[in-house]
Motif scaffolding. Structure first.
Motif, PDB file in Angstrom:
ATOM      1  N   VAL A  35       0.857  -1.184   0.000  1.00  0.00           N
ATOM      2  CA  VAL A  35       0.000   0.000   0.000  1.00  0.00           C
ATOM      3  C   VAL A  35       0.894   1.235   0.000  1.00  0.00           C
ATOM      4  O   VAL A  35       1.911   1.271   0.687  1.00  0.00           O
ATOM      5  N   GLY A  36       0.529   2.203  -0.806  1.00  0.00           N
ATOM      6  CA  GLY A  36       1.235   3.470  -0.824  1.00  0.00           C
ATOM      7  C   GLY A  36       0.453   4.510  -0.044  1.00  0.00           C
ATOM      8  O   GLY A  36      -0.780   4.497  -0.039  1.00  0.00           O
ATOM      9  N   ASP A  64      -0.287  -1.974  -4.608  1.00  0.00           N
ATOM     10  CA  ASP A  64      -1.555  -2.539  -5.070  1.00  0.00           C
ATOM     11  C   ASP A  64      -2.652  -1.474  -4.990  1.00  0.00           C
ATOM     12  O   ASP A  64      -3.603  -1.501  -5.760  1.00  0.00           O
ATOM     13  N   PHE A  65      -2.510  -0.567  -4.037  1.00  0.00           N
ATOM     14  CA  PHE A  65      -3.388   0.592  -3.950  1.00  0.00           C
ATOM     15  C   PHE A  65      -2.654   1.710  -3.225  1.00  0.00           C
ATOM     16  O   PHE A  65      -1.683   1.476  -2.518  1.00  0.00           O
ATOM     17  N   THR A  94      -8.348   9.982  -0.362  1.00  0.00           N
ATOM     18  CA  THR A  94      -8.831   9.280  -1.546  1.00  0.00           C
ATOM     19  C   THR A  94      -8.005   8.017  -1.723  1.00  0.00           C
ATOM     20  O   THR A  94      -6.920   7.886  -1.163  1.00  0.00           O
ATOM     21  N   GLY A  95      -8.531   7.103  -2.507  1.00  0.00           N
ATOM     22  CA  GLY A  95      -7.815   5.864  -2.783  1.00  0.00           C
ATOM     23  C   GLY A  95      -7.897   5.520  -4.251  1.00  0.00           C
ATOM     24  O   GLY A  95      -8.880   5.837  -4.916  1.00  0.00           O
ATOM     25  N   GLU A  96      -6.825   4.899  -4.734  1.00  0.00           N
ATOM     26  CA  GLU A  96      -6.828   4.409  -6.120  1.00  0.00           C
ATOM     27  C   GLU A  96      -6.116   3.068  -6.155  1.00  0.00           C
ATOM     28  O   GLU A  96      -5.178   2.836  -5.404  1.00  0.00           O
ATOM     29  N   GLY A  97      -6.623   2.180  -6.981  1.00  0.00           N
ATOM     30  CA  GLY A  97      -6.023   0.855  -7.101  1.00  0.00           C
ATOM     31  C   GLY A  97      -7.017  -0.231  -6.749  1.00  0.00           C
ATOM     32  O   GLY A  97      -8.220  -0.089  -6.988  1.00  0.00           O
ATOM     33  N   MET A 102      -8.354  -2.314  -0.607  1.00  0.00           N
ATOM     34  CA  MET A 102      -8.637  -1.089   0.150  1.00  0.00           C
ATOM     35  C   MET A 102      -9.755  -1.331   1.166  1.00  0.00           C
ATOM     36  O   MET A 102      -9.689  -0.840   2.288  1.00  0.00           O
ATOM     37  N   THR A 103     -10.753  -2.075   0.769  1.00  0.00           N
ATOM     38  CA  THR A 103     -11.867  -2.383   1.663  1.00  0.00           C
ATOM     39  C   THR A 103     -11.417  -3.272   2.814  1.00  0.00           C
ATOM     40  O   THR A 103     -11.846  -3.096   3.955  1.00  0.00           O
TER      41      THR A 103
END
Length: 125
Positions: A35-36, A64-65, A94-97, A102-103
Motif C-alpha cells: 500500500v502506498g 496494489d493501492f 482518496t484511494g486508487e487501485g 482497500m476495503t
C-alpha cells in the motif's frame, strides 16, 4: 490512554507508527500486498505480510493501492472505519487501485479499548 483526544492533530509519521503498532497479526493471515501512502510530496510504502506491516519512507511504485490525503484521513479510515466514499468529498483521503484490498485494509487494525480513569483520591481533612 483515558485522556487521549482523537480530535487533536496527528502527523504522517505518527499515523505510520500507529499502523505498525495496531495491526493484528492474526488478521493479516496469508495476505501479501503493498500500500502506498501520499501526504502531498511525502510518501510511504507499507508492505503487509507475515503478520505485520513494514513501512518505509519511499514512493510505493509497486503498490496494489494508494491512499492520498491527510494523516487524520488515514486515521479516520483505518481506526475510525469511515469509508473512503465519505472521506473523499471532505478532501481528507482518496484511494486508487485494488478496491477489494482497500476495503479489507482497515479490518487488519484494532485500537485497544480505552482505559478508565482511576477514581479520584479523596481530599484529606
Amino acid at each position: 490512554s483515558p485522556l487521549h483526544d482523537p480530535t487533536l492533530p496527528i502527523s504522517p509519521v505518527s499515523i505510520m507508527l500507529s499502523l505498525r503498532t495496531m495491526i493484528v497479526p492474526e488478521r493479516v493471515g496469508a495476505h501479501d500486498f503493498v500500500v502506498g501512502f501520499r501526504f502531498g510530496t511525502l510518501e510511504f510504502r507499507g508492505h503487509v505480510k507475515d503478520g505485520g506491516i513494514a513501512i518505509t519512507r519511499e514512493a510505493a511504485e509497486d503498490a496494489d493501492f494508494v491512499l492520498s490525503g491527510t494523516a487524520p484521513g488515514i486515521a479516520a479510515f483505518v481506526h475510525g472505519k469511515v469509508p473512503l466514499s465519505q472521506l473523499g468529498p471532505l478532501g481528507v483521503l482518496t484511494g486508487e487501485g485494488d478496491a477489494a484490498l482497500m476495503t479489507l485494509f482497515p479490518g487488519l487494525f484494532e485500537l485497544p479499548p480505552k482505559v478508565a480513569l482511576p477514581p479520584p483520591v479523596p481530599a484529606k481533612s
